[in-house]
Design a protein around this motif. Structure first.
Motif, PDB file in Angstrom:
ATOM      1  N   PRO A 251       0.854  -1.196   0.000  1.00 40.56           N
ATOM      2  CA  PRO A 251       0.000   0.000   0.000  1.00 40.56           C
ATOM      3  C   PRO A 251       0.883   1.237   0.000  1.00 40.56           C
ATOM      4  O   PRO A 251       2.115   1.138   0.073  1.00 40.56           O
ATOM      5  CB  PRO A 251      -0.775  -0.130   1.306  1.00 40.56           C
ATOM      6  N   GLU A 252       0.279   2.405  -0.063  1.00 39.82           N
ATOM      7  CA  GLU A 252       1.060   3.632  -0.092  1.00 39.82           C
ATOM      8  C   GLU A 252       2.025   3.685   1.089  1.00 39.82           C
ATOM      9  O   GLU A 252       1.688   3.302   2.213  1.00 39.82           O
ATOM     10  CB  GLU A 252       0.145   4.846  -0.074  1.00 39.82           C
ATOM     11  N   LYS A 253       3.223   4.156   0.803  1.00 40.87           N
ATOM     12  CA  LYS A 253       4.294   4.232   1.806  1.00 40.87           C
ATOM     13  C   LYS A 253       4.446   5.682   2.262  1.00 40.87           C
ATOM     14  O   LYS A 253       4.624   6.593   1.451  1.00 40.87           O
ATOM     15  CB  LYS A 253       5.606   3.736   1.192  1.00 40.87           C
ATOM     16  N   VAL A 254       4.409   5.891   3.575  1.00 44.78           N
ATOM     17  CA  VAL A 254       4.568   7.243   4.124  1.00 44.78           C
ATOM     18  C   VAL A 254       6.049   7.609   4.184  1.00 44.78           C
ATOM     19  O   VAL A 254       6.881   6.840   4.683  1.00 44.78           O
ATOM     20  CB  VAL A 254       3.942   7.343   5.522  1.00 44.78           C
ATOM     21  N   PHE A 255       6.374   8.786   3.676  1.00 46.23           N
ATOM     22  CA  PHE A 255       7.729   9.342   3.728  1.00 46.23           C
ATOM     23  C   PHE A 255       7.630  10.760   4.300  1.00 46.23           C
ATOM     24  O   PHE A 255       7.121  11.672   3.658  1.00 46.23           O
ATOM     25  CB  PHE A 255       8.338   9.364   2.332  1.00 46.23           C
ATOM     26  N   VAL A 256       8.114  10.923   5.524  1.00 48.74           N
ATOM     27  CA  VAL A 256       8.093  12.218   6.210  1.00 48.74           C
ATOM     28  C   VAL A 256       9.496  12.807   6.208  1.00 48.74           C
ATOM     29  O   VAL A 256      10.471  12.108   6.508  1.00 48.74           O
ATOM     30  CB  VAL A 256       7.613  12.056   7.666  1.00 48.74           C
TER      31      VAL A 256
ATOM     32  N   THR B  43       4.357  11.756   0.524  1.00 49.75           N
ATOM     33  CA  THR B  43       5.414  12.587   1.102  1.00 49.75           C
ATOM     34  C   THR B  43       4.805  13.682   1.972  1.00 49.75           C
ATOM     35  O   THR B  43       3.881  14.381   1.548  1.00 49.75           O
ATOM     36  CB  THR B  43       6.274  13.203  -0.002  1.00 49.75           C
ATOM     37  N   ILE B  44       5.329  13.803   3.181  1.00 48.81           N
ATOM     38  CA  ILE B  44       4.818  14.763   4.163  1.00 48.81           C
ATOM     39  C   ILE B  44       5.975  15.612   4.674  1.00 48.81           C
ATOM     40  O   ILE B  44       7.010  15.079   5.079  1.00 48.81           O
ATOM     41  CB  ILE B  44       4.160  14.045   5.349  1.00 48.81           C
ATOM     42  N   LYS B  45       5.790  16.911   4.662  1.00 46.99           N
ATOM     43  CA  LYS B  45       6.764  17.826   5.252  1.00 46.99           C
ATOM     44  C   LYS B  45       6.300  18.177   6.659  1.00 46.99           C
ATOM     45  O   LYS B  45       5.254  18.800   6.843  1.00 46.99           O
ATOM     46  CB  LYS B  45       6.884  19.091   4.406  1.00 46.99           C
ATOM     47  N   SER B  46       7.049  17.769   7.663  1.00 48.02           N
ATOM     48  CA  SER B  46       6.724  18.081   9.045  1.00 48.02           C
ATOM     49  C   SER B  46       7.422  19.381   9.437  1.00 48.02           C
ATOM     50  O   SER B  46       8.651  19.453   9.484  1.00 48.02           O
ATOM     51  CB  SER B  46       7.167  16.950   9.975  1.00 48.02           C
ATOM     52  N   VAL B  47       6.637  20.399   9.730  1.00 45.95           N
ATOM     53  CA  VAL B  47       7.181  21.694  10.149  1.00 45.95           C
ATOM     54  C   VAL B  47       7.462  21.610  11.646  1.00 45.95           C
ATOM     55  O   VAL B  47       6.550  21.445  12.450  1.00 45.95           O
ATOM     56  CB  VAL B  47       6.200  22.834   9.825  1.00 45.95           C
TER      57      VAL B  47
ATOM     58  N   VAL C 119       3.110  17.446  -2.062  1.00 50.65           N
ATOM     59  CA  VAL C 119       3.600  17.216  -0.702  1.00 50.65           C
ATOM     60  C   VAL C 119       2.529  17.639   0.301  1.00 50.65           C
ATOM     61  O   VAL C 119       1.889  18.679   0.149  1.00 50.65           O
ATOM     62  CB  VAL C 119       4.912  17.991  -0.451  1.00 50.65           C
ATOM     63  N   HIS C 120       2.339  16.827   1.332  1.00 48.24           N
ATOM     64  CA  HIS C 120       1.345  17.095   2.361  1.00 48.24           C
ATOM     65  C   HIS C 120       2.004  17.775   3.560  1.00 48.24           C
ATOM     66  O   HIS C 120       3.208  17.622   3.798  1.00 48.24           O
ATOM     67  CB  HIS C 120       0.673  15.797   2.803  1.00 48.24           C
ATOM     68  N   ALA C 121       1.199  18.490   4.330  1.00 49.23           N
ATOM     69  CA  ALA C 121       1.717  19.268   5.456  1.00 49.23           C
ATOM     70  C   ALA C 121       1.604  18.494   6.761  1.00 49.23           C
ATOM     71  O   ALA C 121       0.575  17.870   7.047  1.00 49.23           O
ATOM     72  CB  ALA C 121       0.964  20.588   5.572  1.00 49.23           C
TER      73      ALA C 121
ATOM     74  N   PRO D 287      -2.885  20.419   8.710  1.00 53.18           N
ATOM     75  CA  PRO D 287      -1.821  19.466   9.029  1.00 53.18           C
ATOM     76  C   PRO D 287      -2.389  18.037   8.971  1.00 53.18           C
ATOM     77  O   PRO D 287      -3.249  17.678   9.760  1.00 53.18           O
ATOM     78  CB  PRO D 287      -1.414  19.840  10.453  1.00 53.18           C
ATOM     79  N   GLU D 288      -1.901  17.250   8.031  1.00 57.75           N
ATOM     80  CA  GLU D 288      -2.420  15.887   7.873  1.00 57.75           C
ATOM     81  C   GLU D 288      -1.641  14.863   8.685  1.00 57.75           C
ATOM     82  O   GLU D 288      -2.054  13.713   8.790  1.00 57.75           O
ATOM     83  CB  GLU D 288      -2.419  15.523   6.387  1.00 57.75           C
ATOM     84  N   PHE D 289      -0.541  15.284   9.266  1.00 50.84           N
ATOM     85  CA  PHE D 289       0.224  14.485  10.198  1.00 50.84           C
ATOM     86  C   PHE D 289       0.630  15.399  11.345  1.00 50.84           C
ATOM     87  O   PHE D 289       1.294  16.416  11.130  1.00 50.84           O
ATOM     88  CB  PHE D 289       1.463  13.892   9.517  1.00 50.84           C
ATOM     89  N   VAL D 290       0.193  15.067  12.559  1.00 55.81           N
ATOM     90  CA  VAL D 290       0.560  15.830  13.754  1.00 55.81           C
ATOM     91  C   VAL D 290       1.344  14.885  14.644  1.00 55.81           C
ATOM     92  O   VAL D 290       0.872  13.797  14.995  1.00 55.81           O
ATOM     93  CB  VAL D 290      -0.678  16.358  14.499  1.00 55.81           C
ATOM     94  N   VAL D 291       2.567  15.283  15.005  1.00 53.07           N
ATOM     95  CA  VAL D 291       3.442  14.388  15.753  1.00 53.07           C
ATOM     96  C   VAL D 291       3.957  15.085  17.002  1.00 53.07           C
ATOM     97  O   VAL D 291       4.284  16.279  16.984  1.00 53.07           O
ATOM     98  CB  VAL D 291       4.603  13.874  14.873  1.00 53.07           C
ATOM     99  N   TYR D 292       4.004  14.341  18.100  1.00 52.70           N
ATOM    100  CA  TYR D 292       4.424  14.854  19.404  1.00 52.70           C
ATOM    101  C   TYR D 292       5.776  14.264  19.787  1.00 52.70           C
ATOM    102  O   TYR D 292       5.966  13.040  19.741  1.00 52.70           O
ATOM    103  CB  TYR D 292       3.406  14.471  20.488  1.00 52.70           C
ATOM    104  N   GLU D 293       6.704  15.143  20.204  1.00 54.63           N
ATOM    105  CA  GLU D 293       8.004  14.702  20.716  1.00 54.63           C
ATOM    106  C   GLU D 293       8.154  15.164  22.148  1.00 54.63           C
ATOM    107  O   GLU D 293       7.772  16.275  22.480  1.00 54.63           O
ATOM    108  CB  GLU D 293       9.144  15.235  19.863  1.00 54.63           C
TER     109      GLU D 293
END
Length: 316
Positions: A224-229, A252-256, A280-282, A310-316
């Motif tokens: 299936p589609e492969k996520v590349f951030v 492809t996703i650009k994480s700001v 590219v997705h945000a 933002p289609e990908f929200v990530v917490y660090e």
């Protein structure tokens, strides 16, 4: 050259005291890195079955617009680098709940982003200023992701090593239908440079070469589609961004990754999202430690009010 406005606690431990920056809204502090050797606090369990052949963990073969991605970052034994340092089964359950308010009419698809190539402030035996997480430490994260029907992203911080070569070493994992890639070019430095003392860099052409490799895996293995951030906190980290070319089967996703209070993070967002190449997705990153030194952490409602979505929200 000037000192970055804020240093995280682990950066002080490593002595990473200088760096390059743009204006304050565009370049936050360089995130800190742990020592090369970190203890494993995960335990092995019976390996869950992979998703149905050719499908994503929660069904289907395409990421967007069906899904909203929400993730945690981490490295075993390193709490400063995000929630996935230990107790990953419990953290996965927390992530499931966290993803709900981000749905916005889509199906939440939680993501565990595991740092597997770690940039270091010391050369190491091969002089490449990076260390690698062993397969034995990666496997429990994939097992947990599968138990909870989540995606696993493998995060690469290459140091002085060749970025694509480090990524290709992960092929056994990337051939899996529920494993994607995250690339942190801030930590991809050149000869004579030390991670954490300068920002690393990449180009649209290099990102295309990575996406092309992933596209080949998707086609060869009926995935299936492969996520590349790819992560970006400063405009100077990525040159010729419009030169990036989207590849079949790769999302492809650009994480700001701007750090600071809400106003600064939104300013970074407004500066870095208009430059995205077509297709590219945000994505948007929140830092539990660094951001809250400057004010309250942004809420899901505040994050989802950003434009573009933002289609990908990530917490660090």
């Amino acid at each position: 050259m000037r000192k970055l406005p804020v240093l995280s606690a682990t950066a002080v431990l490593l002595g990473l005291l200088t760096g390059c920056s743009d204006d304050p809204a565009d370049a936050g502090p360089t995130p800190a890195k742990p020592p090369a050797t970190t203890p494993s606090s995960t335990s092995t369990t019976p390996t869950p079955a992979p998703p149905t052949e050719g499908e994503l963990p929660r069904g289907g073969r395409t990421i967007f617009p069906q899904h909203q991605l929400v993730g945690y970052v981490g490295l075993p034994g390193s709490p400063a680098l995000g929630p996935l340092d230990k107790n990953i089964d419990a953290k996965a359950a927390q992530l499931e709940k966290l993803a709900t308010p981000y749905a916005g009419g889509r199906t939440p698809l939680p993501v565990m982003e595991l740092i597997v190539v770690i940039a270091n402030g010391h050369a190491g035996k091969d002089g490449q200023y990076r260390s690698r997480l062993s397969d034995e430490k990666i496997q429990p994260y994939l097992d947990t992701a599968r138990k909870h029907k989540m995606l696993l992203l493998l995060d690469v911080q290459p140091g002085r090593a060749d970025s694509l070569a480090e990524i290709k070493r992960l092929e056994k994992w990337l051939k899996e239908p529920d494993v994607g890639l995250a690339f942190d070019p801030e930590w991809a430095v050149g000869p004579g440079q030390v991670p954490g003392r300068v920002f690393g860099r990449t180009t649209g052409a290099e990102l295309t070469s990575i996406a092309t490799y992933l596209s080949g895996l998707v086609k060869a293995n009926n995935l299936p589609e492969k996520v590349f951030v790819f992560h970006q906190l400063s405009s100077r980290i990525l040159s010729d961004e419009k030169g990036f070319r989207q590849q079949p089967g790769v999302v492809t996703i650009k994480s700001v990754d701007g750090i600071g209070n809400r106003a600064d993070k939104e300013s970074t967002w407004r500066k870095l999202t208009p430059t995205m190449a077509p297709g590219v997705h945000a994505g948007f990153k929140l830092f539990y430690q660094e951001d809250t030194r400057h004010g309250p952490l942004m809420t899901p409602a505040q994050v989802m009010a950003l434009k573009p979505r933002p289609e990908f929200v990530v917490y660090e």
